[in-house]
Design a protein around this motif. Structure first.
Motif, PDB file in Angstrom:
ATOM      1  N   THR A 141      48.361  37.294  38.972  1.00  0.00           N
ATOM      2  CA  THR A 141      49.334  37.095  40.045  1.00  0.00           C
ATOM      3  C   THR A 141      50.745  37.513  39.608  1.00  0.00           C
ATOM      4  O   THR A 141      51.435  38.252  40.314  1.00  0.00           O
ATOM      5  CB  THR A 141      49.376  35.583  40.414  1.00  0.00           C
ATOM      6  N   THR A 142      51.147  37.033  38.451  1.00  0.00           N
ATOM      7  CA  THR A 142      52.505  37.301  37.948  1.00  0.00           C
ATOM      8  C   THR A 142      52.687  38.800  37.693  1.00  0.00           C
ATOM      9  O   THR A 142      53.767  39.355  37.927  1.00  0.00           O
ATOM     10  CB  THR A 142      52.722  36.521  36.627  1.00  0.00           C
ATOM     11  N   SER A 192      41.405  31.843  30.581  1.00  0.00           N
ATOM     12  CA  SER A 192      42.858  31.781  30.806  1.00  0.00           C
ATOM     13  C   SER A 192      43.254  30.444  31.461  1.00  0.00           C
ATOM     14  O   SER A 192      44.260  29.823  31.100  1.00  0.00           O
ATOM     15  CB  SER A 192      43.265  32.965  31.683  1.00  0.00           C
ATOM     16  N   TYR A 234      42.395  42.848  38.090  1.00  0.00           N
ATOM     17  CA  TYR A 234      43.105  42.750  36.805  1.00  0.00           C
ATOM     18  C   TYR A 234      42.616  43.881  35.889  1.00  0.00           C
ATOM     19  O   TYR A 234      43.397  44.514  35.188  1.00  0.00           O
ATOM     20  CB  TYR A 234      42.805  41.382  36.188  1.00  0.00           C
ATOM     21  N   LYS A 267      47.291  36.368  26.112  1.00  0.00           N
ATOM     22  CA  LYS A 267      46.722  37.529  25.401  1.00  0.00           C
ATOM     23  C   LYS A 267      46.810  38.795  26.230  1.00  0.00           C
ATOM     24  O   LYS A 267      46.977  39.879  25.690  1.00  0.00           O
ATOM     25  CB  LYS A 267      45.253  37.273  25.075  1.00  0.00           C
TER      26      LYS A 267
END
Ligand code: A3P
Length: 287
Positions: free
Chosen positions: A48-49, A130, A185, A250
């Motif tokens: 998201t970020t 995560s 991602y 990471k």
């Protein structure tokens, strides 16, 4: 801080209580989207970020001034959080809005709007890893003794924001109904430049190659992890404890291989097959 929660009103999904209230959720459900709005939607820990940063830089044509002076949660506020109402811009122009809410809650309002939706999806094994580390650092999340314990809850959907399977299947099923772009991602990781260009195409924001160079540079993990406006080090330690784990931890694909045992992996695959049957979304587990 208490590790409290509230129960989401429609679907029974639990959400962290200090960020969400029944009023803030109601406001989110009734929010009137408009043309020019760009929604970033994801299950937690899916990138998201990263998308927030890419959008900021696409719209600034690679100029990092905003990305390095305004926190990401102000540039693309969270629709369901308590501060949204007072933060969302009223004036003309594109608005970036972020949400982890499920499609059954948001899709009806979006179908009646001209908002654009970017759904970012990440392979669920890396999400689980995560998310586990995020639980360690985030003092408003429940505490799990071990990754194994967390994994069980994750697979059952008994974590904040509910089941990854339901979230992903729900949003994926909306792809023909909404002006929606699905990016993973793993796409971002494998070829950031191509992903930026594809996003530019979806957003209708053509860019010169030199501008794309700048976006790409500022959105690299090494650069973003040093940017205090996105690495969450501005949040006090009693809320996010970076000594437990970093937010920019990471930034790789396949870290699940360092965490899941063979047995857990087999069980995961079995569950995945069952839960995702009938869904043709292709998930990439390794690059
Ligand atoms: P890890 O914990 O696996 O490192 P979200 O923003 O949805 O909460 O997702 C956070 C995850 O995205 C973290 O994953 C974080 O490191 C990763 N991430 C953020 N920016 C990234 C970047 N530029 N490159 C690679 N991964 C990134």
């Amino acid at each position: 801080m208490d590790r409290m929660h509230v129960t989401e009103m429609l679907s029974g999904i639990q959400l962290p209580g200090h960020l969400h209230t029944p009023e803030s959720l109601q406001y989110a459900k009734e929010f009137q989207f408009r043309e020019g709005d760009v929604l970033i939607i994801s299950y937690p820990k899916s990138g998201t970020t990263w998308i927030q940063e890419i959008l900021t830089l696409i719209y600034s044509q690679g100029d990092p001034a905003i990305a390095t002076s305004v926190p990401n949660w102000m540039r693309a506020p969270w629709l369901e959080h308590t501060y949204f109402k007072t933060t969302v811009k009223d004036e003309e122009g594109p608005r970036f809005i972020t949400s982890h809410l499920s499609s059954d809650i948001l899709a009806p309002a979006l179908q009646n709007s001209k908002a654009k939706v970017i759904y970012v999806v990440r392979n669920s094994k890396d999400v689980a890893v995560s998310f586990y580390y995020f639980h360690k650092m985030a003092k408003f999340m429940p505490n799990f003794e071990s990754f194994s314990e967390f994994l069980e809850h994750f697979l059952q959907g008994k974590v904040y924001y509910g089941s990854w399977f339901d979230h992903v299947k729900g949003w994926y099923s909306q792809k023909a109904n909404l002006d929606m772009f699905i990016i993973s991602y793993e796409d971002l990781y494998k070829d950031l430049r191509r992903s930026i260009k594809r996003l530019c195409g979806f957003l209708g924001c053509p860019m010169y190659s030199k501008e794309v160079d700048k976006v790409e540079h500022h959105c690299k993990f090494a650069v973003m992890s040093q940017n205090v406006m996105v690495n969450y080090t501005l949040i006090p330690q009693e809320i996010l404890d970076h000594e437990q784990s970093k937010f920019m931890r990471k930034g790789v694909v396949g870290d699940w291989k360092n965490h899941l045992t063979d047995e857990q992996n087999e069980n995961f695959d079995k569950m995945y097959k069952e839960k995702m049957s009938g869904c043709d979304l292709q998930i990439v587990w390794n690059v």
